[in-house]
Design a protein around this motif. Structure first.
Motif, short mmCIF file in Angstrom:
data_model
loop_
_atom_site.label_atom_id
_atom_site.label_comp_id
_atom_site.label_asym_id
_atom_site.label_seq_id
_atom_site.Cartn_x
_atom_site.Cartn_y
_atom_site.Cartn_z
N GLU A 223 -9.30 -26.76 -28.03
CA GLU A 223 -9.41 -25.46 -27.36
C GLU A 223 -10.17 -25.58 -26.04
O GLU A 223 -9.80 -24.95 -25.04
N GLY A 224 -11.20 -26.39 -26.01
CA GLY A 224 -11.92 -26.61 -24.77
C GLY A 224 -11.06 -27.28 -23.72
O GLY A 224 -11.09 -26.92 -22.54
N LEU A 225 -10.27 -28.26 -24.14
CA LEU A 225 -9.37 -28.94 -23.21
C LEU A 225 -8.33 -27.97 -22.65
O LEU A 225 -8.02 -27.99 -21.46
N MET A 226 -7.80 -27.10 -23.51
CA MET A 226 -6.80 -26.12 -23.04
C MET A 226 -7.41 -25.16 -22.03
O MET A 226 -6.79 -24.87 -20.99
N ARG A 227 -8.60 -24.67 -22.30
CA ARG A 227 -9.23 -23.74 -21.36
C ARG A 227 -9.50 -24.42 -20.02
O ARG A 227 -9.30 -23.81 -18.96
N SER A 228 -9.95 -25.64 -20.06
CA SER A 228 -10.19 -26.39 -18.82
C SER A 228 -8.90 -26.57 -18.03
O SER A 228 -8.87 -26.39 -16.81
N LEU A 229 -7.82 -26.92 -18.73
CA LEU A 229 -6.55 -27.15 -18.06
C LEU A 229 -6.01 -25.87 -17.43
O LEU A 229 -5.51 -25.88 -16.30
N ILE A 230 -6.09 -24.76 -18.15
CA ILE A 230 -5.62 -23.48 -17.61
C ILE A 230 -6.37 -23.13 -16.34
O ILE A 230 -5.78 -22.77 -15.32
N HIS A 231 -7.68 -23.26 -16.40
CA HIS A 231 -8.52 -22.94 -15.23
C HIS A 231 -8.17 -23.84 -14.05
O HIS A 231 -7.94 -23.35 -12.93
N SER A 232 -8.13 -25.14 -14.26
CA SER A 232 -7.90 -26.07 -13.15
C SER A 232 -6.47 -26.00 -12.62
O SER A 232 -6.24 -26.19 -11.43
N SER A 233 -5.52 -25.72 -13.50
CA SER A 233 -4.12 -25.65 -13.06
C SER A 233 -3.92 -24.52 -12.07
O SER A 233 -3.16 -24.65 -11.10
N ARG A 234 -4.57 -23.40 -12.32
CA ARG A 234 -4.44 -22.25 -11.42
C ARG A 234 -4.96 -22.58 -10.03
O ARG A 234 -4.38 -22.17 -9.01
N ILE A 235 -6.03 -23.35 -9.97
CA ILE A 235 -6.59 -23.76 -8.68
C ILE A 235 -5.68 -24.78 -8.01
O ILE A 235 -5.38 -24.68 -6.81
N ALA A 236 -5.23 -25.76 -8.77
CA ALA A 236 -4.45 -26.86 -8.19
C ALA A 236 -3.09 -26.41 -7.67
O ALA A 236 -2.60 -26.94 -6.67
N VAL A 237 -2.47 -25.45 -8.34
CA VAL A 237 -1.17 -24.97 -7.88
C VAL A 237 -1.32 -24.27 -6.53
O VAL A 237 -0.45 -24.39 -5.65
N LYS A 238 -2.42 -23.57 -6.34
CA LYS A 238 -2.66 -22.90 -5.06
C LYS A 238 -3.12 -23.88 -3.99
O LYS A 238 -2.79 -23.74 -2.81
N ASN A 239 -3.91 -24.87 -4.40
CA ASN A 239 -4.44 -25.86 -3.46
C ASN A 239 -4.39 -27.24 -4.10
O ASN A 239 -5.36 -27.69 -4.73
N PRO A 240 -3.26 -27.95 -3.97
CA PRO A 240 -3.12 -29.26 -4.62
C PRO A 240 -4.13 -30.30 -4.15
O PRO A 240 -4.29 -31.34 -4.80
N GLN A 241 -4.81 -30.05 -3.04
CA GLN A 241 -5.79 -31.00 -2.53
C GLN A 241 -7.21 -30.72 -3.03
O GLN A 241 -8.17 -31.36 -2.59
N ASP A 242 -7.37 -29.79 -3.96
CA ASP A 242 -8.69 -29.48 -4.50
C ASP A 242 -9.10 -30.61 -5.45
O ASP A 242 -8.55 -30.75 -6.55
N TYR A 243 -10.08 -31.40 -5.03
CA TYR A 243 -10.44 -32.61 -5.78
C TYR A 243 -10.98 -32.26 -7.17
O TYR A 243 -10.64 -32.92 -8.15
N GLU A 244 -11.83 -31.26 -7.24
CA GLU A 244 -12.43 -30.93 -8.53
C GLU A 244 -11.36 -30.53 -9.54
O GLU A 244 -11.38 -30.99 -10.70
N ALA A 245 -10.42 -29.71 -9.13
CA ALA A 245 -9.36 -29.29 -10.04
C ALA A 245 -8.50 -30.47 -10.46
O ALA A 245 -8.18 -30.65 -11.65
N ARG A 246 -8.13 -31.31 -9.49
CA ARG A 246 -7.27 -32.45 -9.81
C ARG A 246 -8.00 -33.47 -10.69
O ARG A 246 -7.39 -34.10 -11.56
N SER A 247 -9.30 -33.64 -10.46
CA SER A 247 -10.05 -34.58 -11.30
C SER A 247 -10.16 -34.06 -12.73
O SER A 247 -10.05 -34.84 -13.69
N ASN A 248 -10.36 -32.75 -12.88
CA ASN A 248 -10.44 -32.18 -14.23
C ASN A 248 -9.10 -32.27 -14.95
O ASN A 248 -9.04 -32.53 -16.16
#
Length: 390
Positions: A223-248
């Protein structure tokens, strides 16, 4: 936790922007002749290939190249890799690319020293290499997040001549000895590949999460992994160069399928089995094939796994009970999943991938059926899921 299990994962990970520097340290652990497997050229265009080759040469390694590993590695390509490795008497294999290149490299490593029909032995019959068989060591330099192949023994191969795609999970001897994960490298892949990888990660978690009803620590981690992925995916789709999102996303991909969250679980891999068959017939990206059949599959499975789907709604999507019946919660969780999939641009139908009603019988006939978590499927069930996914 009610299940019995053994946990062992021998892969060493190097993570971060400076991780490639660790390749120099690893070279002393392996022989002089290395088979360098990579894809169709992107690693050359973005400069990663040059960096890796320079380190290998500085370390005194003889490089035997095997280019052109495709996103769904074929049996024909596997035969080619085995031949090249045998003819050049390579000591070890270095995979440079995404999960498919890592998968492929493990397949070659397992097959080089097997005298018989390795396709039949390992992939069709599902056997492990004999305890006394020599297996080539594998290292991975990952350029795409999704499969988790950098820290597991999985290897998916497509028999293109027969439109049949299947995987085999090798034991810990085939897990990479080391893997290098630089999130910057994942920024070189096209947006569509990133999105396909994101859903591949999510579905890896689903296949282990949606089974059993016991109070299992593995489910809390999932469940923690899913929540992290949902959060980071929303950022990465808008800004694929966001390092923190892509690293997560990259780190989540590894932990989604490195055998940790399956501990104590029965598991259910039927979305992957249907997705593999769909991919063999349409050649669509693997993650997209999973997405296209997921809603129909999980609506069906929900009937037998209602408590877990209600928990999914609350613990992953933060949907409050507020007097809702269990079914209402479960349905709200699936609707939240659907809306997230639409938000990040995933296909929800097999029609979007080029499939049609006339292909359903063929896709069904080449789908491998395994015992599942909540509902064991029949071929008729698979046909109906595909129809509902049109």
């Amino acid at each position: 936790m009610q299940g019995n299990f053994t946990y062992h994962n021998p892969t060493k990970l190097y993570f971060g922007e400076a991780s490639l520097e660790k390749l120099k340290d690893e070279l002393k652990n392996f022989g002089d002749r290395v088979l360098l497997n990579y894809g169709t050229g992107s690693v050359k265009r973005n400069g990663i290939y040059d960096e890796v080759v320079a380190i290998l040469k500085a370390g005194g390694k003889t490089i035997i190249e095997n280019a052109g590993v495709m996103s769904n590695p074929t049996l024909e390509k596997l035969h080619e890799g085995v031949r090249i490795a045998r003819e050049n008497r390579v000591d070890w294999i270095l995979a440079l690319g995404g999960g498919s290149v890592c998968d492929y490299s493990k397949g070659v490593a397992a097959s080089v020293c097997y005298d018989g029909d390795y396709w039949q032995q390992f992939w069709l019959d599902g056997n492990q290499p004999a305890s006394d068989q020599h297996i080539l060591p594998v290292g991975c330099i990952l350029t795409m997040a999704g499969t988790g192949s950098e820290m597991n023994g999985g290897c998916v191969i497509t028999d293109a001549a027969n439109s049949f795609k299947t995987g085999h999970v090798f034991d810990s001897r085939l897990m990479p000895r080391f893997s290098i994960l630089n999130p910057r490298y994942t920024m070189t892949v096209p947006l569509e590949q990133m999105k396909a990888g994101i859903y591949d990660i999510m579905n890896h978690i689903f296949e282990q999460y949606f089974s059993d009803f016991d109070d299992n620590t593995s489910d809390y981690i999932a469940e923690g992994l899913m929540r992290s992925l949902i959060h980071s995916s929303r950022i990465a789709v808008k800004n694929p160069q966001d390092y923190e999102a892509r690293s997560n996303i990259m780190w989540t991909a590894t932990w989604a399928l490195n055998t940790l969250i399956k501990c104590g679980k029965s598991q259910d891999w039927m979305v992957h089995m249907i997705g593999h068959s769909l991919g063999a017939w349409t050649h669509a990206p693997h993650g997209y094939c999973l997405a296209a059949v997921s809603m129909a599959y999980y609506r069906r499975v929900m009937e037998k796994g209602m408590p877990k789907f209600a928990r999914f709604a609350q613990n992953v999507w933060n949907i409050q009970p507020d007097g809702k019946a269990e079914r209402e919660l479960a349905e709200a969780g699936l609707e939240a999943l659907k809306q997230w999939m639409l938000e990040i641009g995933l296909p929800l139908t097999i029609t979007e991938l080029g499939a049609n009603r006339d292909m359903i019988d063929n896709i069904t006939s080449t789908t491998v059926i395994y015992p599942a978590g909540y509902l064991d499927l029949t071929p008729d069930d698979i046909k109906q899921i595909l129809k509902e996914s049109l």
